[in-house]
Design a protein around this motif. Structure first.
Motif, short mmCIF file in Angstrom:
data_model
loop_
_atom_site.label_atom_id
_atom_site.label_comp_id
_atom_site.label_asym_id
_atom_site.label_seq_id
_atom_site.Cartn_x
_atom_site.Cartn_y
_atom_site.Cartn_z
N HIS A 103 0.81 -1.22 0.00
CA HIS A 103 0.00 0.00 0.00
C HIS A 103 0.84 1.27 0.00
O HIS A 103 0.50 2.24 -0.69
CB HIS A 103 -0.94 0.00 1.22
N ARG A 104 1.89 1.31 0.79
CA ARG A 104 2.72 2.52 0.84
C ARG A 104 3.34 2.79 -0.54
O ARG A 104 3.39 3.93 -1.00
CB ARG A 104 3.81 2.36 1.90
N MET A 105 3.80 1.71 -1.19
CA MET A 105 4.36 1.86 -2.54
C MET A 105 3.30 2.34 -3.52
O MET A 105 3.59 3.12 -4.44
CB MET A 105 4.94 0.52 -3.01
N MET A 106 2.04 1.90 -3.33
CA MET A 106 0.96 2.35 -4.19
C MET A 106 0.78 3.86 -4.07
O MET A 106 0.55 4.56 -5.06
CB MET A 106 -0.35 1.63 -3.83
N GLY A 107 0.88 4.38 -2.83
CA GLY A 107 0.77 5.82 -2.63
C GLY A 107 1.90 6.57 -3.32
O GLY A 107 1.67 7.59 -3.98
N ASN A 108 3.15 6.06 -3.18
CA ASN A 108 4.29 6.65 -3.88
C ASN A 108 4.05 6.70 -5.38
O ASN A 108 4.23 7.73 -6.04
CB ASN A 108 5.56 5.84 -3.61
N CYS A 109 3.64 5.56 -5.90
CA CYS A 109 3.47 5.40 -7.34
C CYS A 109 2.36 6.31 -7.87
O CYS A 109 2.47 6.88 -8.96
CB CYS A 109 3.15 3.94 -7.66
N ALA A 110 1.29 6.48 -7.08
CA ALA A 110 0.17 7.31 -7.52
C ALA A 110 0.60 8.76 -7.72
O ALA A 110 0.17 9.42 -8.67
CB ALA A 110 -0.97 7.25 -6.50
#
Length: 330
Positions: free
Chosen positions: A290-297
């Motif tokens: 999830h944290r990586m998803m936020g970065n990627c977004a």
């Protein structure tokens, strides 16, 4: 909002907006329609901006999430804020409570605030008014967890395949009757996709699981239909929950009923939240970054502002970990 903001959203020049508002020249019908739509949506009034206190001096990203109470979105927010700070942006958050009308109003409010773009998770991408507004105004946005069918900027995991893989591993562990507790499909297309994959693998194995699905309101504190669970727990040997929060509530419910997990019944969550490993037994789950998803977004949002026509979708990997609250059946 000022006249330049209206012009940008309508895709016309400030002079065209001025001609329409002041009735000092001709404006084409199509331009008039676009300008009036922006004015109607944002509530812009020419006389209001003078003397108004500016609240958005610093560049800001708008973030729209279904619930601040779900730890999943807290992790995503941490990733978004971490990456936004790297670019010198602050973050403005809106909680929609899984309601479509609140999604639309939140998007309108963020557009009025003139945020640089919007990162959002919606109930469903199908016939979504909030997304329609963003696309109509060519406003930069990126979806998180939702997968767009039109190659719009989005970061997600393959929920269908994850559900399929959970069922496959449970069947391989000897479970012959499976069930699922899910957030209501009408407010979560993610839960719907996870169930579709789960059901697909069960159907392929010719296993009967009639009525082994319970949909619950994701915002309720006590979501379980106790009578249905009690009537089915002797038949169902493993429950798959559409998120870790539901799985933890289910394990708590079974504990209160004197039903041992995983000795008598197995439970699987979805998300990989850290609190799931602090209980006994540790929660079996599908781990999602999830944290990586936020970065990627955030990265996709800025890319979408400058590169149109490119595929800006990112599919991240998940990991199915069935150790802990799942027991092999002989």
């Amino acid at each position: 909002m000022n006249i330049r903001d209206v012009a940008e959203l309508a895709g016309v020049s400030p002079a065209t907006v001025s001609r329409l508002l002041n009735q000092t020249g001709r404006v084409s019908a199509s331009a008039r329609e676009r300008i009036e739509k922006v004015i109607q949506t944002t509530g812009y009034a020419p006389g209001r901006q003078s003397g108004r206190i500016e609240v958005n001096h610093n560049p800001t990203i708008g973030v729209l999430i279904p619930s601040l109470l779900n730890p999943v979105f807290s992790e995503i927010m941490a990733g978004i804020q971490e990456r936004a700070r790297h670019f010198g942006f602050s973050v403005m958050i809106a909680d929609t409570g899984y309601e479509r009308e609140r999604e639309r109003q939140a998007v309108v409010d963020l557009i009025r605030q003139r945020v640089a773009g919007v990162i959002l998770t919606v109930a469903s991408v199908e016939n979504n008014e909030a997304l329609s507004l963003l696309k109509e105004f060519s406003f930069p946005f990126c979806l998180v967890h939702n997968r767009s069918e039109e190659d719009e900027p989005s970061v997600f995991v393959d929920n269908y395949q994850a559900g399929y893989d959970v069922a496959a591993q449970l069947i391989a562990a000897g479970h012959t009757r499976l069930g699922m507790v899910a957030g209501r499909f009408q407010v979560s297309d993610r839960a719907k996709q996870r169930y579709a994959g789960f059901q697909s693998r069960i159907d392929a194995g010719e296993m009967a699981i009639s009525e082994a699905l319970i949909e619950v309101d994701p915002c309720e504190d006590a979501p379980f239909d106790a009578s249905r669970l009690l009537s089915m727990h002797r038949q169902v040997t493993a429950w798959f929950c559409s998120n870790d929060l539901l799985a933890m509530k289910l394990m708590h419910y079974f504990s209160r009923q004197g039903i041992r997990v995983p000795e008598e019944i197995s439970v699987v969550g979805f998300d990989g939240m850290s609190f799931g490993q602090l209980v006994s037994p540790p929660l079996a789950t599908v781990r999602v970054p999830h944290r990586m998803m936020g970065n990627c977004a955030v990265d996709l949002l800025f890319n979408s502002r400058h590169h149109t026509g490119l595929n800006l979708q990112r599919q991240l990997r998940y990991e199915v970990n069935l150790s802990g609250s799942v027991m092999t059946r002989q």
